[in-house]
Design an enzyme around this catalytic site. Structure first.
Site, PDB file in Angstrom:
ATOM      1  N   LYS A 192       0.795  -1.172  -0.646  1.00 38.86           N
ATOM      2  CA  LYS A 192       0.066  -0.061   0.255  1.00 38.86           C
ATOM      3  C   LYS A 192       1.119   0.908   0.055  1.00 38.86           C
ATOM      4  CE  LYS A 192      -4.107  -1.659   1.926  1.00 38.86           C
ATOM      5  NZ  LYS A 192      -5.222  -2.319   2.688  1.00 38.86           N
ATOM      6  N   LYS A 246      -4.930 -10.254  -6.960  1.00 36.48           N
ATOM      7  CA  LYS A 246      -6.071 -10.418  -5.933  1.00 36.48           C
ATOM      8  C   LYS A 246      -7.876  -9.969  -5.896  1.00 36.48           C
ATOM      9  CE  LYS A 246      -6.249  -8.813  -1.858  1.00 36.48           C
ATOM     10  NZ  LYS A 246      -5.911  -7.758  -0.198  1.00 36.48           N
ATOM     11  N   LYS A 270     -11.510  -3.823  -4.273  1.00 34.05           N
ATOM     12  CA  LYS A 270     -12.189  -2.957  -4.104  1.00 34.05           C
ATOM     13  C   LYS A 270     -11.284  -1.978  -4.949  1.00 34.05           C
ATOM     14  CE  LYS A 270     -15.465  -1.271  -3.796  1.00 34.05           C
ATOM     15  NZ  LYS A 270     -16.969  -1.026  -5.058  1.00 34.05           N
TER      16      LYS A 270
END
Ligand code: TYM
Length: 336
Positions: free
Chosen positions: A112, A195, A198
């Site tokens: 991230k 993966k 969202k």
């Protein structure tokens, strides 16, 4: 005492990965456990700025998705993390004992933060510490999560041991991750090595639980596959990630093993398989999405449910927090 804690960031509509990887396991476990705590982790959503648009609406949407998925309010408590301030209090205490080296190893932080690690906010770095507090403030014993959260649950187990040793008392028991079934890691429909998430820019990469029948059919039709026929064992799909992912989704929805599903479709091509998968998805996802739409009509009722959940969770958290403050050696406020 068997107590479940499961957490979900309110980042918009839930996707099939959230549902099959974690929510469905909470639904299945709720009758075997003594207590079930299902939490919308809104404070965790604050660590990524793009997720904080419409936090209020998304918190209600998560609550609706749990109920629509089968969370039974007579067995489970649904609440928002920010409604129970003890999560952040315990998180601070854990921050004071957790070595930064442990957090530096977290792959999700590395992913991230990306190349701009120096600019990543402290909250993103400390994210797993708050997760540990989420679970341990309730002394939860079982933590249903998808595969992507395994490292965070391991860290939470390390913090458990560290705290108990540091303060010389077995305050916390080790929480067990519950990562089971063929759907612990649902992959993107466009790229079988990424993966389902969202944050993927393409909506075609994921199945949202509020997708309508036409959208579900279109997404499966467009899902990346290959030109080969399906084999008769799941092991043969090792180097065909997109095919393996669709087989796993089918298996999870049909409550079969991936091997069994391969045997059902052995020798056939994706056109036939995709049609059956679409039917299965429509049968499972559509009723949940429709129920979510219905529940979202009554925001007042959802707020009441979240409020009742928070009252229950706060009372338990405060009992544990009293013990923790004492063990850590903080002065008791007068009258407590
Ligand atoms: P979050 O909000 O990203 O996802 C919620 C749950 O869904 C699972 N999941 C998946 N499972 C299978 N395949 C996928 N593609 C997939 N994508 C998501 C996640 O593993 C998770 O179980 N940090 C957590 C939230 C959290 C939490 C906690 C969880 C905060 N505190 C304490 C458990 C206990 C998160 O971001 O999940």
């Amino acid at each position: 005492m068997k107590r479940v804690f499961s957490g979900y960031r309110p980042t918009g509509d839930i996707h099939l990965g959230n549902y099959l990887g974690a929510i469905r396991n909470c639904v299945a476990m709720q009758h075997q456990m003594d207590e079930n705590l299902i939490c919308v982790v809104d404070l965790h959503a604050l660590t990524t700025l793009e997720d904080i648009k419409n936090l209020v609406g998304n918190t209600r949407l998560m609550a609706a998705s749990f109920i629509a998925s089968g969370i039974d309010l007579t067995r489970s408590h649904i609440f928002a993390q920010s409604h129970v301030p003890a999560h952040t209090e315990l998180s601070w205490i854990f921050s004071c004992i957790t070595p930064m080296g442990w957090l530096n190893r977290m792959t999700q932080f590395k992913e991230k933060a990306g190349k701009h690690r120096e600019n990543a906010c402290l909250g993103l770095f400390a994210y797993p510490v708050l997760m540990a507090a989420d679970v341990l403030i309730y002394k939860a014993t079982h933590v249903p999560v998808g595969e992507d959260q395994k490292q965070h649950v391991e860290l939470m187990r390390d913090i458990t041991g560290l705290f108990n040793r540091e303060f010389n008392k077995d305050v916390f028991a080790l929480p067990e991750p519950i990562i089971t079934g063929p759907a612990t890691r649902i992959m993107s429909l466009r790229d079988g090595t990424a993966k389902m998430s969202k944050s993927d820019a393409s909506d075609y990469s994921r199945i949202n639980m509020m997708d309508d029948a036409d959208t579900l059919a279109l997404k499966i039709r467009k899902a990346k596959t290959d030109a080969e026929a399906l084999p008769d064992t799941a092991k043969s799909l090792e180097f065909r990630p997109e095919a393996a992912n669709l087989i796993n989704i089918y298996a999870a929805l049909a409550n079969q093993t991936p091997d069994h599903v391969c045997k059902m479709f052995a020798g056939q091509y994706f056109s036939t398989f995709k049609k059956d998968l679409t039917d299965l998805l429509i049968a499972h996802v559509l009723p949940i999405g429709q129920e979510m739409h219905r529940l979202l009509q009554d925001k007042g009722e959802l707020d009441q449910i979240l409020n009742r959940g928070a009252n229950h969770a706060s009372a338990l958290a405060e009992t544990h927090m009293k013990e923790i403050r004492e063990v850590v050696g903080l002065l008791k406020p007068l009258g407590s």
